[in-house]
Scaffold this active site. Structure first.
Site, PDB file in Angstrom:
ATOM      1  N   GLY A  51       0.697  -1.280  -0.040  1.00 28.48           N
ATOM      2  CA  GLY A  51       0.079  -0.053  -0.086  1.00 28.48           C
ATOM      3  C   GLY A  51       0.760   1.324   0.159  1.00 28.48           C
ATOM      4  O   GLY A  51       2.059   1.069   0.204  1.00 28.48           O
TER       5      GLY A  51
ATOM      6  N   GLY B 207       0.447   5.872   0.219  1.00 30.71           N
ATOM      7  CA  GLY B 207      -0.663   6.999   0.422  1.00 30.71           C
ATOM      8  C   GLY B 207       0.512   8.155   0.882  1.00 30.71           C
ATOM      9  O   GLY B 207       1.463   7.987   0.946  1.00 30.71           O
ATOM     10  N   GLY B 208      -0.449   8.968   1.680  1.00 32.49           N
ATOM     11  CA  GLY B 208       0.333  10.272   2.234  1.00 32.49           C
ATOM     12  C   GLY B 208       1.022   9.871   3.323  1.00 32.49           C
ATOM     13  O   GLY B 208       2.017  10.679   3.800  1.00 32.49           O
TER      14      GLY B 208
ATOM     15  N   THR C  94       4.946   4.497   2.439  1.00 33.43           N
ATOM     16  CA  THR C  94       4.661   3.099   1.847  1.00 33.43           C
ATOM     17  C   THR C  94       4.717   1.835   2.649  1.00 33.43           C
ATOM     18  O   THR C  94       5.468   1.963   3.745  1.00 33.43           O
ATOM     19  CB  THR C  94       5.789   2.988   0.657  1.00 33.43           C
TER      20      THR C  94
ATOM     21  N   LYS D  50       6.705  -0.139   7.309  1.00 30.96           N
ATOM     22  CA  LYS D  50       6.080   1.249   6.948  1.00 30.96           C
ATOM     23  C   LYS D  50       7.005   2.274   7.007  1.00 30.96           C
ATOM     24  O   LYS D  50       7.881   2.468   7.858  1.00 30.96           O
ATOM     25  CB  LYS D  50       4.908   1.744   8.233  1.00 30.96           C
TER      26      LYS D  50
ATOM     27  N   ASP E 237      -8.253   7.792  13.719  1.00 27.97           N
ATOM     28  CA  ASP E 237      -8.494   7.413  12.267  1.00 27.97           C
ATOM     29  C   ASP E 237      -8.977   6.036  12.147  1.00 27.97           C
ATOM     30  O   ASP E 237      -8.533   5.220  11.045  1.00 27.97           O
ATOM     31  CB  ASP E 237      -6.883   7.477  11.540  1.00 27.97           C
TER      32      ASP E 237
END
Length: 282
Positions: free
Chosen positions: A16, A18-19, A22, A38, A134
């Site tokens: 995955g 995103g902001g 990775t 991560k 989140d």
């Protein structure tokens, strides 16, 4: 660390991006196991603060429904000429709640099991004085064996000094108080849980655009998105999660005592229902 980062980890695949950075599935050669790495930017004081906050929280918590933290490494990426933080965590074979909700219509007992497991993680965090902030379907992992684990603590915050202000998170799952930039605390996670429950029932988030969902959330709420043909206990649970006034929203501990989560059969888990989704990944 016994060896350089690049020699310790063999990147197997990108899981995955995103902001936040990775996510990689990787082989930890030193410990001979598959892990998740991560990889995030570590430039600037604000970014570094958030990285250290996430690492500090992950290293301090331990629960069966929360991803297990292994290590954190600062690494200078010579190709990009930037410093990165690598957070190493357990690898959970399976998929996300988002994948599950879009691929399979689960029965309400299975759905109740998933929600209960998420709530157990939230109760643990809230008792530790932490709000996840989140919670969304892509931040809940479901293992092929039916394990449910909460991931991504990049926005998690210690609430021991009082509520926070501001809008942060992902649009569909934002609570009314977040959207209106009012004070927020643990109750914002309960609202997000309610949206996850809607996803599990409908197979998708409510409304077709994030702005429409945010407008409805901040004004009239999401009660109109609750299907009328679902069991009354499920409907009552969902209405409680989606209580517009955050101060009237039940706590995670209170919701764990809701009759819907005490029905027989929850202890059986959901592995039988997941085989159709994840067997191809084995």
């Amino acid at each position: 660390m016994d060896c350089p980062v690049r020699k310790r980890f063999k990147m197997l695949s990108e899981a995955g991006a995103g902001g936040y950075g990775t996510i990689f599935e990787a082989k930890d050669i030193v410990h001979n196991k598959v892990v998740v790495v991560k990889r995030i930017d570590h430039q600037g004081k604000r970014t570094q603060y958030h990285n250290y906050n996430e690492i500090g929280i992950l290293s301090a918590i331990s629960h069966k429904n929360i991803v297990t933290y292994y290590d954190a490494i600062l690494y200078f990426n010579e190709k990009k000429n930037i410093e990165e933080a690598w957070i190493v965590m357990e690898f959970l074979q399976g998929g996300s709640l988002q994948e599950c909700s879009s691929a399979l219509r689960l029965g309400f007992t299975h759905i109740a099991y998933i929600i209960r497991e998420i709530l157990l993680a939230l109760e643990y965090l809230h008792k530790m004085g932490l709000a996840h902030r989140d919670l969304k379907s892509s931040n809940v992992m479901i293992g092929v064996d039916g394990d449910i684990k909460l991931i991504d603590f990049g926005l998690c915050e210690d609430m021991s000094s009082g509520p926070r202000y501001g809008t942060l998170g992902s649009p569909y799952w934002l609570s009314p108080e977040m959207i209106k930039q009012q004070s927020h605390s643990f109750a914002t996670d309960i609202w997000s849980l309610g949206v996850c429950l809607i996803e599990l029932i409908l197979g998708d988030v409510p409304f077709d655009t994030p702005l429409k969902c945010m407008f409805k959330t901040a004004t009239v709420g999401l009660h109109e998105s609750i299907p009328k043909d679902i069991p009354e206990m499920t409907k009552d649970f969902l209405k409680q999660c989606l209580t517009q006034d955050q101060f009237q929203r039940p706590t995670s501990s209170a919701l764990l005592q809701h009759p819907w989560l005490l029905v027989p059969g929850l202890a059986d888990g959901i592995k039988d229902a997941l085989d159709a989704i994840f067997v191809s990944k084995l």
